[in-house]
Design an enzyme around this catalytic site. Structure first.
Site, PDB file in Angstrom:
ATOM      1  N   GLY A  28      23.715 -19.815  -2.416  1.00 22.97           N
ATOM      2  CA  GLY A  28      24.488 -19.179  -3.476  1.00 22.97           C
ATOM      3  C   GLY A  28      23.648 -18.341  -4.410  1.00 22.97           C
ATOM      4  O   GLY A  28      24.167 -17.471  -5.116  1.00 22.97           O
ATOM      5  N   MET A  29      22.349 -18.555  -4.435  1.00 19.73           N
ATOM      6  CA  MET A  29      21.487 -17.883  -5.386  1.00 19.73           C
ATOM      7  C   MET A  29      20.491 -16.952  -4.703  1.00 19.73           C
ATOM      8  O   MET A  29      20.067 -15.948  -5.270  1.00 19.73           O
ATOM      9  CB  MET A  29      20.731 -18.937  -6.202  1.00 19.73           C
ATOM     10  CG  MET A  29      19.858 -18.421  -7.308  1.00 19.73           C
ATOM     11  SD  MET A  29      19.181 -19.832  -8.228  1.00 19.73           S
ATOM     12  CE  MET A  29      18.010 -18.987  -9.288  1.00 19.73           C
ATOM     13  N   THR A  31      18.518 -15.743  -0.587  1.00 15.73           N
ATOM     14  CA  THR A  31      18.420 -15.781   0.865  1.00 15.73           C
ATOM     15  C   THR A  31      16.984 -16.128   1.233  1.00 15.73           C
ATOM     16  O   THR A  31      16.041 -15.633   0.609  1.00 15.73           O
ATOM     17  CB  THR A  31      18.805 -14.424   1.481  1.00 15.73           C
ATOM     18  OG1 THR A  31      20.148 -14.108   1.101  1.00 15.73           O
ATOM     19  CG2 THR A  31      18.718 -14.472   2.998  1.00 15.73           C
ATOM     20  N   VAL A  32      16.831 -16.990   2.237  1.00 11.22           N
ATOM     21  CA  VAL A  32      15.501 -17.411   2.661  1.00 11.22           C
ATOM     22  C   VAL A  32      15.175 -16.759   3.995  1.00 11.22           C
ATOM     23  O   VAL A  32      15.989 -16.775   4.928  1.00 11.22           O
ATOM     24  CB  VAL A  32      15.414 -18.949   2.784  1.00 11.22           C
ATOM     25  CG1 VAL A  32      14.008 -19.367   3.213  1.00 11.22           C
ATOM     26  CG2 VAL A  32      15.770 -19.610   1.456  1.00 11.22           C
ATOM     27  N   LYS A  47      11.808 -16.556  -0.346  1.00 11.71           N
ATOM     28  CA  LYS A  47      13.089 -16.809  -0.992  1.00 11.71           C
ATOM     29  C   LYS A  47      13.386 -15.630  -1.906  1.00 11.71           C
ATOM     30  O   LYS A  47      12.710 -15.434  -2.918  1.00 11.71           O
ATOM     31  CB  LYS A  47      13.027 -18.118  -1.778  1.00 11.71           C
ATOM     32  CG  LYS A  47      14.350 -18.520  -2.414  1.00 11.71           C
ATOM     33  CD  LYS A  47      14.209 -19.890  -3.056  1.00 11.71           C
ATOM     34  CE  LYS A  47      15.522 -20.368  -3.643  1.00 11.71           C
ATOM     35  NZ  LYS A  47      15.381 -21.701  -4.250  1.00 11.71           N
ATOM     36  N   ASP A 141      19.225 -30.977  -8.559  1.00 14.55           N
ATOM     37  CA  ASP A 141      20.071 -30.575  -7.438  1.00 14.55           C
ATOM     38  C   ASP A 141      19.611 -31.266  -6.152  1.00 14.55           C
ATOM     39  O   ASP A 141      19.444 -30.637  -5.111  1.00 14.55           O
ATOM     40  CB  ASP A 141      20.032 -29.055  -7.266  1.00 14.55           C
ATOM     41  CG  ASP A 141      21.159 -28.553  -6.351  1.00 14.55           C
ATOM     42  OD1 ASP A 141      22.169 -29.263  -6.206  1.00 14.55           O
ATOM     43  OD2 ASP A 141      21.012 -27.455  -5.786  1.00 14.55           O
TER      44      ASP A 141
END
Length: 634
Positions: A28-29, A31-32, A47, A141
């Protein structure tokens, strides 16, 4: 169409160093990607924040905070962050590349895991989180997607994107709850408050899910799950997987308690409790196969994996169940049942066998009147259980044992076990609960930290945080106090925090070098120190014979009541002065300096090649080593 084929970052060189090679996952934050550090020629994980968020200062700040936070940690169970940078609209982190699976992949593939596997995975997770907690950081998280299982069996925690310093702001942004809803602690939902116990709660949910193959709270909407987190206690895992050790129930429900004060203080404390429990479990309890088959949920989307991902080592996962063999062969076909003449000769023997079977069956039926199946009285009070069993003609004996899951006075187990075929005149033993074993906090005041920790573990409790405090009466490294206090009766595995002495409060330390021994002793004792003399004296160019040449310690302050050692001077060291008369200035200087003296020259005739005609002190006399020798040249 595969959108990865049109990803504009693929093939791009970020910061003139990192080449983007393959997309691994999308969150959601960010892309890796898998990338290559072209300077060091090593594979890295890149990242990259989504472009829409890169323009938001708050998200960018959080992204950079992850790099700074994780860079402070150096732990084998935390994914390392190597670098952070920005290349145009690409804000990125360069991280350790970890080929393998996520814990979510493992649980989706295997379902419930054996307790030994659960502990093998959860202990390194807690070790990594513990390093963060002791560094003042909270992950916020923790979930299976953020736990990586490497191809060589290691476990690493990743994605500290929501990390926050404990000492900093601990409230979530207004109207926003951070973290994944299935693992949010009640206080995180209601107030947005986070501390190490928030991560402990998530680990408790994680442990439940690994042991049972399912989450404790489910619903058709996130709000239903949130409501259950706030209003319902996590059930013991054994309610879904019968046969799990009671200790696993206890630690899971304690870690996932709705009351943050009832959880272990941080990941270190939870890790200590888990390790204590592991030592008490038998191999059979550790390797128990889950009692219920895993029922997969809705079809999950495929997980993107790199080409070098492969099956985890077999000792890290539960073996797949194989279906039981068919107990009966399929019924014969009609043709097979058709009577044939050549088989009629077996009719008579078959009738004989049938008669024998009927006789044996009748005997068995007669004997069955002497036997019964052991009824279940588990969970009943002792009186109810005794009444039930005696009504069946059984004799009852009672033993008692501690239990953290069965209330005092109720039946924990029976011998023989429930359902066992027993004679109707058998003796049955009831194991009745005495309630939880409530060990008392041992008196460890004045003991060394290691001895105190062992005593606490031996008492069935867990060691928590260790803080230091100055003390004039307790030696450095020994225990001052415990929390809870000595003698307090607690639940098993309750965390006990220690306060350890850092020594006496420092006070100013007098400088007594050059003083007489008597004067120095008086000055130090008046300042609150003990004094002892070094048996070995030393030469000193600064202190007269019999005075103090050195002191240890020699700083500006020291612990009050500590000992100061004084070294006494033997005065200046004496040496024989070389006779240099008649020598040139160069040779004379070389001889005197080589013997440890300084040289001062007086030239009475500046012409020619003068030689030494006189010296003071004279040749072959004794003088203080390092003192001056004057020579006259003419």
């Amino acid at each position: 169409m595969d959108t990865a084929l049109h990803d504009p970052l693929l093939g791009r060189l970020l910061d003139a160093r990192y080449r983007v090679e393959q997309r691994i996952a999308v969150g959601g934050m960010a892309t890796v990607y898998r990338g290559l550090d072209t300077r060091l020629e090593r594979v890295v994980a890149l990242k990259v924040m989504h472009p829409g968020l890169a323009s938001d200062p708050e998200f960018t700040s959080r992204f950079i905070r992850e790099a700074k936070a994780v860079a402070r940690l150096s732990h084998p169970n935390v994914v390392n962050v190597f670098d952070q940078g920005q290349d145009g609209d690409a804000v990125f982190l360069a991280m350790e590349y970890v080929p393998g699976w996520t814990l979510r992949d493992l649980m989706r593939d295997r379902g419930a895991l054996a307790p030994r596997t659960v502990l093998d995975i959860l202990e390194p997770i807690l070790a990594g989180l513990g390093a963060a907690h002791r560094a003042g950081l909270v992950h916020r998280d923790v979930k299976p997607e953020n736990v990586l299982l490497t191809e060589d069996g290691r476990v690493k925690v990743t994605d500290f994107g929501l990390v926050r310093a404990v000492s900093g702001e601990s409230q979530a942004t207004t109207g926003q709850v951070m973290g994944t809803v299935s693992y949010l602690a009640p206080e995180q939902i209601e107030q947005g408050a986070t501390d190490p116990r928030t991560d402990v709660y998530a680990c408790g949910i994680l442990m439940f899910e690994m042991l049972t193959g399912s989450k404790p709270y489910t619903g058709d909407s996130p709000m239903q799950v949130v409501y259950q987190h706030i209003s319902m206690d996590v059930p013991p895992p054994s309610s879904l997987v019968p046969g799990l050790a009671p200790e696993l129930d206890a630690i899971t429900t304690a870690a996932a308690s709705r009351d943050a004060n009832r959880r272990p203080a941080d990941a270190v404390a939870l890790l200590a409790a888990l390790q204590h429990i592991r030592r008490g479990l038998s191999p059979a309890q550790l390797d128990a196969e889950p009692g219920l088959p895993f029922q997969p949920g809705p079809q999950q989307p495929p997980v993107e994996r790199t080409s070098i991902m492969r099956e985890l080592p077999p000792d890290l996962v539960m073996p797949r169940r194989t279906p039981p063999e068919e107990r009966f062969a399929p019924p014969p076909s009609r043709a097979a049942r058709r009577p044939q003449r050549r088989r009629r000769r077996w009719v008579v023997p078959a009738v004989v066998l049938l008669v024998i079977g009927l006789v044996a069956g009748g005997a068995t039926w007669a004997l069955d009147g002497l036997y019964m199946r052991m009824p279940s009285v588990l969970g009943q009070t002792q009186g109810q259980a005794v009444q039930t069993l005696q009504a069946d003609g059984l004799t009852v004996t009672v033993t008692q044992d501690f239990s953290t899951t069965v209330a005092s006075g109720k039946v924990i187990s029976t011998n023989p076990g429930v359902g066992t075929r027993i004679r109707k005149d058998s003796t049955v033993t009831l194991d009745v609960s005495k309630g939880p074993d409530r060990p008392a906090v041992p008196d460890v005041t004045g003991k060394s930290q290691s001895a105190a920790e062992q005593a606490i573990k031996d008492a069935g409790l867990a060691v928590g945080q260790v803080t230091q405090q100055a003390s004039d009466s307790i030696s450095q490294g020994d225990v001052i106090s415990t929390d809870p206090a000595v003698g307090t009766k607690e639940q098993p595995n309750t965390v006990v925090n220690l306060v350890v002495s850092s020594g006496a409060q420092p006070v100013p330390l007098p400088d007594v070098v050059g003083e007489s021994v008597d004067q120095a002793t008086s000055d130090l004792q008046d300042a609150g120190f003990n004094v002892q003399l070094d048996p070995n004296q030393v030469y000193s160019p600064d202190a007269a014979a019999g005075d103090v040449a050195a002191q240890s310690p020699n700083g500006d302050s020291a612990s009050k009541g500590s000992t100061v050692t004084l070294t006494v001077s033997k005065g200046q060291q004496q040496a024989t002065v070389p006779d240099v008369t008649g020598q040139s200035e160069k040779d004379a200087r070389k001889a005197l300096e080589g013997a440890g003296f300084q040289v001062q020259t007086v030239k009475l005739n500046p012409f020619g090649t003068p030689t030494v005609h006189n010296q003071s002190p004279g040749g072959n006399q004794q003088a203080a080593l390092g003192s001056k020798v004057t020579i006259w040249l003419y």
